[in-house]
Design an enzyme around this catalytic site. Structure first.
Site, PDB file in Angstrom:
ATOM      1  CE  LYS A   1      60.759  49.097  28.399  1.00 54.38           C
ATOM      2  NZ  LYS A   1      60.824  48.065  27.388  1.00 54.38           N
TER       3      LYS A   1
ATOM      4  CE  LYS B   1      60.332  44.256  26.494  1.00 56.57           C
ATOM      5  NZ  LYS B   1      60.627  44.788  25.171  1.00 56.57           N
TER       6      LYS B   1
ATOM      7  CG  ASP C   1      58.014  48.173  25.012  1.00 60.97           C
ATOM      8  OD1 ASP C   1      58.827  48.075  24.061  1.00 60.97           O
ATOM      9  OD2 ASP C   1      58.368  48.145  26.188  1.00 60.97           O
TER      10      ASP C   1
ATOM     11  CG  HIS D   1      60.630  49.059  18.128  1.00 60.11           C
ATOM     12  ND1 HIS D   1      61.244  47.841  18.116  1.00 60.11           N
ATOM     13  CD2 HIS D   1      60.790  49.563  19.375  1.00 60.11           C
ATOM     14  CE1 HIS D   1      61.758  47.611  19.323  1.00 60.11           C
ATOM     15  NE2 HIS D   1      61.502  48.638  20.103  1.00 60.11           N
TER      16      HIS D   1
ATOM     17  CG  HIS E   1      64.363  51.770  18.003  1.00 58.28           C
ATOM     18  ND1 HIS E   1      64.456  51.607  19.360  1.00 58.28           N
ATOM     19  CD2 HIS E   1      63.179  52.398  17.777  1.00 58.28           C
ATOM     20  CE1 HIS E   1      63.375  52.106  19.937  1.00 58.28           C
ATOM     21  NE2 HIS E   1      62.574  52.586  18.996  1.00 58.28           N
TER      22      HIS E   1
HETATM   23  C1  CAP Z   1      63.876  49.975  25.530  1.00 58.18           C
HETATM   24  C2  CAP Z   1      63.001  49.095  24.709  1.00 58.18           C
HETATM   25  C3  CAP Z   1      63.341  49.042  23.202  1.00 58.18           C
HETATM   26  C4  CAP Z   1      64.759  48.617  22.879  1.00 58.18           C
HETATM   27  C5  CAP Z   1      64.909  48.118  21.476  1.00 58.18           C
HETATM   28  C6  CAP Z   1      63.001  47.705  25.250  1.00 58.18           C
HETATM   29  O1  CAP Z   1      63.506  49.991  26.875  1.00 58.18           O
HETATM   30  O2  CAP Z   1      61.706  49.524  24.802  1.00 58.18           O
HETATM   31  O3  CAP Z   1      62.442  48.157  22.643  1.00 58.18           O
HETATM   32  O4  CAP Z   1      65.546  49.741  23.040  1.00 58.18           O
HETATM   33  O5  CAP Z   1      66.235  47.971  21.147  1.00 58.18           O
HETATM   34  O6  CAP Z   1      61.948  47.103  25.308  1.00 58.18           O
HETATM   35  O7  CAP Z   1      64.068  47.204  25.613  1.00 58.18           O
HETATM   36  P1  CAP Z   1      64.527  50.517  27.966  1.00 58.18           P
HETATM   37  P2  CAP Z   1      66.916  48.862  20.032  1.00 58.18           P
HETATM   38  O8  CAP Z   1      64.692  51.986  27.757  1.00 58.18           O
HETATM   39  O9  CAP Z   1      63.848  50.195  29.297  1.00 58.18           O
HETATM   40  O10 CAP Z   1      65.783  49.748  27.791  1.00 58.18           O
HETATM   41  O11 CAP Z   1      66.654  50.298  20.390  1.00 58.18           O
HETATM   42  O12 CAP Z   1      68.339  48.491  20.119  1.00 58.18           O
HETATM   43  O13 CAP Z   1      66.265  48.482  18.772  1.00 58.18           O
HETATM   44 MG    MG Z   2      60.732  48.070  23.658  1.00 59.53          MG
END
Ligand code: CAP
Ligand code: MG
Length: 468
Positions: free
Chosen positions: A173, A175, A204, A293, A337
Site C-alpha cells: 500500500k 495500492k 494489488d 483475487h 480470497h
Molecule cells: C487488502 C486488499 C485486498 C482485499 C480484497 C485491499 O488490503 O489488498 O484487495 O482484501 O478483499 O486492497 O483492500 P489490506 P477480499 O490488507 O490493506 O486491507 O480479500 O475480501 O476479497
Molecule cells: Mg487489494
C-alpha cells in the site's frame, strides 16, 4: 410460463441417482409487482404463484420458453421434454427451491456454457423482483471433466517446504504509487527483515502494467530479490504476481515470464478475467500455482437484504460467494480470497463455511447457510486467502476460525505499523509464532510491551473488527 411441459416436480420428488445424473441448484425468489397484480386478477394463490415461478425458472434455464412451440416432426420436443429440469423441494414459507438438471443438458467441461443455462436468463424474468443463487452441486462426471488445482494446499506446502502453519503475505500500500524499483525494494525488506520468515508479497488487484511500474521489470526485479532472500534466509518465498489482462495471450506471456524467472505463483483477478480466462490459464499447465483475487465480486455476491441467509425478504439479485468458490475450485485456482471473519469486507458470516467449500473432500451442506454440499473426488483443497483490514492482533481469531490452511494477507496491517515496515514484519512474525506455539497473544504482549506486536495491537487492538 412453463407451458409446454410440467417443470414442477410432484411433492416429495427427488432426482434419482442425484450425484451422478443431475446438477442441482438452490435458489430463492421474490415476485414482482406485475406478477402479484396478475395473480390477484386471475385469483391465483401465492402458493400457485410460487410454483409457477419455480417451474418457470426450471423451464427458462433448461429447455423451455414462455409459450408452447411447434411440437411436430424434427421439433426436438420429445428430447426437450426428457431433458427438462425439474423444480423441487419447494419451501413455500421462504420461497426457496431446488432445480435438478439432467446432466445431458450440459457440455461437461464448459463453465461458461453451463452458467448461460442455469443462471443465464432467469434473473431477467419480469415475474421476479429478486433472486439469490445460493449454491450449486456438480455431478461426478462434471467434476471429473476438470483438472482442479494443479497444486492446491498440499502442492503449495511442498513447493514452499512448509508442512504446517499459515502463510503470510503483504500487498503493498498505497495500492498504486510505488515504481517497479520501489516495489522490489519493499520485497527485499519484507523478505529479509526480522527472522527472515516472511513468506510472500502480492501485487494489488489493480496493479498491472503501468507506465511507472512495468510488469516485466517488476516481475524480474521482485523475483530476483526473492531468490537472494531465499539464499540469505534459507526460507522459501513467493510472489503473487498479477498477470490480469483482458487478453488471454498477454496473460500467458506474463505467466511464462514469471516461470522463466523462477516464480511459482501467478495471480489473476478471476472475476474480471472471467471463467474463460481462468480455465484457459489453468489448462495451459504452465507449472505455476494460481492465486485468485476476487475483485469485483461484490457486484455479484453482495446482498444486504434479510433473505441473504434464506429467511426473510430479498431485495435484489445476487450469486453467493459459495457458488463462486465452488466454480473457481473446480476451474483449478490454488488459493482464493474468500472473505475473512469481520474483516473490512462483508462476509455475511460465511467465511468459515467457504473455507470448508474450498477444502473439504466430502463437503456437507451447512445447517444454517443455504447450501447443498459437494463430493469433490480428485479435486485438491484450495488455500483460503483471508484478507481485508487484517492486522497482527487478528491472527488468533482468524486462525481459530479458519484453520491453518490459510494465507493471511495484511497490507495496511503491516505497512501501517507505526515504527515502519521492518517492525511490521516482526509483528506478524511474532503473531504467527505465538499461535504456532499456542502462547496466548494477550499474555505475551503484556510481558513484552516494547515488542513490535505490542506496538501493533496498541494501535489496532485484538481480533477482527470492521474498519472503514
Ligand atoms: C487488502 C486488499 C485486498 C482485499 C480484497 C485491499 O488490503 O489488498 O484487495 O482484501 O478483499 O486492497 O483492500 P489490506 P477480499 O490488507 O490493506 O486491507 O480479500 O475480501 O476479497
Ligand atoms: Mg487489494
Amino acid at each position: 410460463m412453463a407451458v409446454q411441459f410440467d417443470y414442477l416436480a410432484r411433492k416429495g420428488w427427488k432426482p434419482k441417482n442425484e450425484d451422478k445424473d443431475y446438477l442441482i441448484t438452490l435458489l430463492k425468489v421474490e415476485f414482482s409487482k406485475a406478477a402479484l397484480r396478475e395473480a390477484r386478477n386471475k385469483k391465483t394463490s401465492m402458493k400457485k404463484l410460487f410454483e409457477d415461478a419455480a417451474a418457470s425458472v426450471a423451464a427458462e434455464s433448461s429447455t423451455g420458453t414462455w409459450t408452447k412451440v411447434y411440437a411436430g416432426k424434427d421439433s426436438g420436443i420429445p428430447l426437450a421434454g426428457k431433458l427438462r429440469a425439474m423444480a423441487y423441494d419447494l419451501d413455500y414459507k421462504n420461497s426457496t427451491f431446488k432445480v435438478a438438471y439432467p446432466i445431458k443438458l450440459f457440455e461437461l467441461d464448459n463453465i461458461s456454457g453451463l452458467l448461460a443455462g442455469i443462471v443465464g436468463n432467469i434473473a431477467g424474468m419480469k415475474m421476479v423482483s429478486a433472486m439469490r443463487f445460493y449454491d450449486v452441486k456438480f455431478p461426478e462426471k462434471m467434476i471429473k471433466a476438470f483438472p482442479g488445482p494443479a497444486f492446491g494446499v498440499p502442492g503449495v506446502r511442498k513447493m514452499l517446504k512448509k508442512p504446517s502453519g499459515c502463510l503470510v503475505a503483504t500487498v503493498p500500500k498505497p495500492k498504486i504509487g510505488r515504481s517497479d524499483v520501489e516495489q522490489s525494494n519493499l520485497a527485499k525488506e519484507l523478505f529479509t527483515s526480522g527472522h527472515g520468515t516472511y513468506d510472500g508479497i502480492k501485487d494489488d488487484e489493480n496493479l498491472t502494467n503501468l507506465s511507472f511500474n512495468k510488469f516485466d521489470k517488476r516481475c524480474k526485479m521482485i523475483l530476483n530479490e526473492l531468490k537472494k532472500a531465499e539464499k540469505k534466509t534459507g526460507k522459501k518465498k513467493f510472489y503473487l504476481c498479477n498477470i490480469t489482462h483482458s487478453n488471454i495471450e498477454e496473460m500467458a506471456r506474463r505467466a511464462k515470464l514469471i516461470k522463466k524467472n523462477g516464480g511459482v505463483f501467478m495471480m489473476m483477478d478471476v472475476i474480471t478475467t472471467g471463467f474463460t480466462g481462468v480455465d484457459s490459464m489453468r489448462r495451459k499447465n504452465l507449472g505455476l500455482a494460481i492465486h485468485a483475487h476476487r475483485a469485483m465480486h461484490g457486484f455479484i455476491t453482495r446482498d444486504n437484504s434479510p433473505g441473504v441467509h434464506g429467511h426473510g425478504k430479498l431485495y435484489g439479485f445476487s450469486i453467493s460467494m459459495i457458488v463462486l468458490a465452488k466454480l473457481f475450485r473446480l476451474l483449478g485456482v490454488d488459493s482464493i480470497h474468500g472473505g475473512s471473519p469481520l474483516a473490512k469486507m462483508e462476509d455475511y458470516g460465511e467465511a468459515e463455511y467457504i473455507t470448508r467449500v474450498l477444502q473439504d473432500k466430502n463437503l456437507k451442506a451447512h445447517s444454517k447457510i443455504p447450501s447443498l454440499g459437494q463430493e469433490w473426488y480428485h479435486i485438491k483443497p484450495v488455500w483460503m486467502a483471508a484478507s481485508g483490514g487484517l492486522h497482527p492482533g487478528d491472527f488468533e481469531s482468524v486462525l481459530d476460525k479458519l484453520g491453518e490452511d490459510i494465507l493471511i494477507q495484511c497490507g495496511g496491517g503491516l505497512l501501517g505499523h507505526p515504527e515502519g515496515v521492518a517492525r511490521g514484519v516482526q509483528a506478524i512474525e511474532e503473531a504467527r509464532i505465538l499461535y504456532e506455539k499456542k502462547i496466548p497473544m494477550r499474555v505475551w504482549v503484556k510481558k513484552n510491551p516494547d515488542s513490535a506486536l505490542a506496538v501493533a495491537v496498541n494501535l489496532w487492538g485484538y481480533g477482527p473488527k470492521i474498519v472503514y
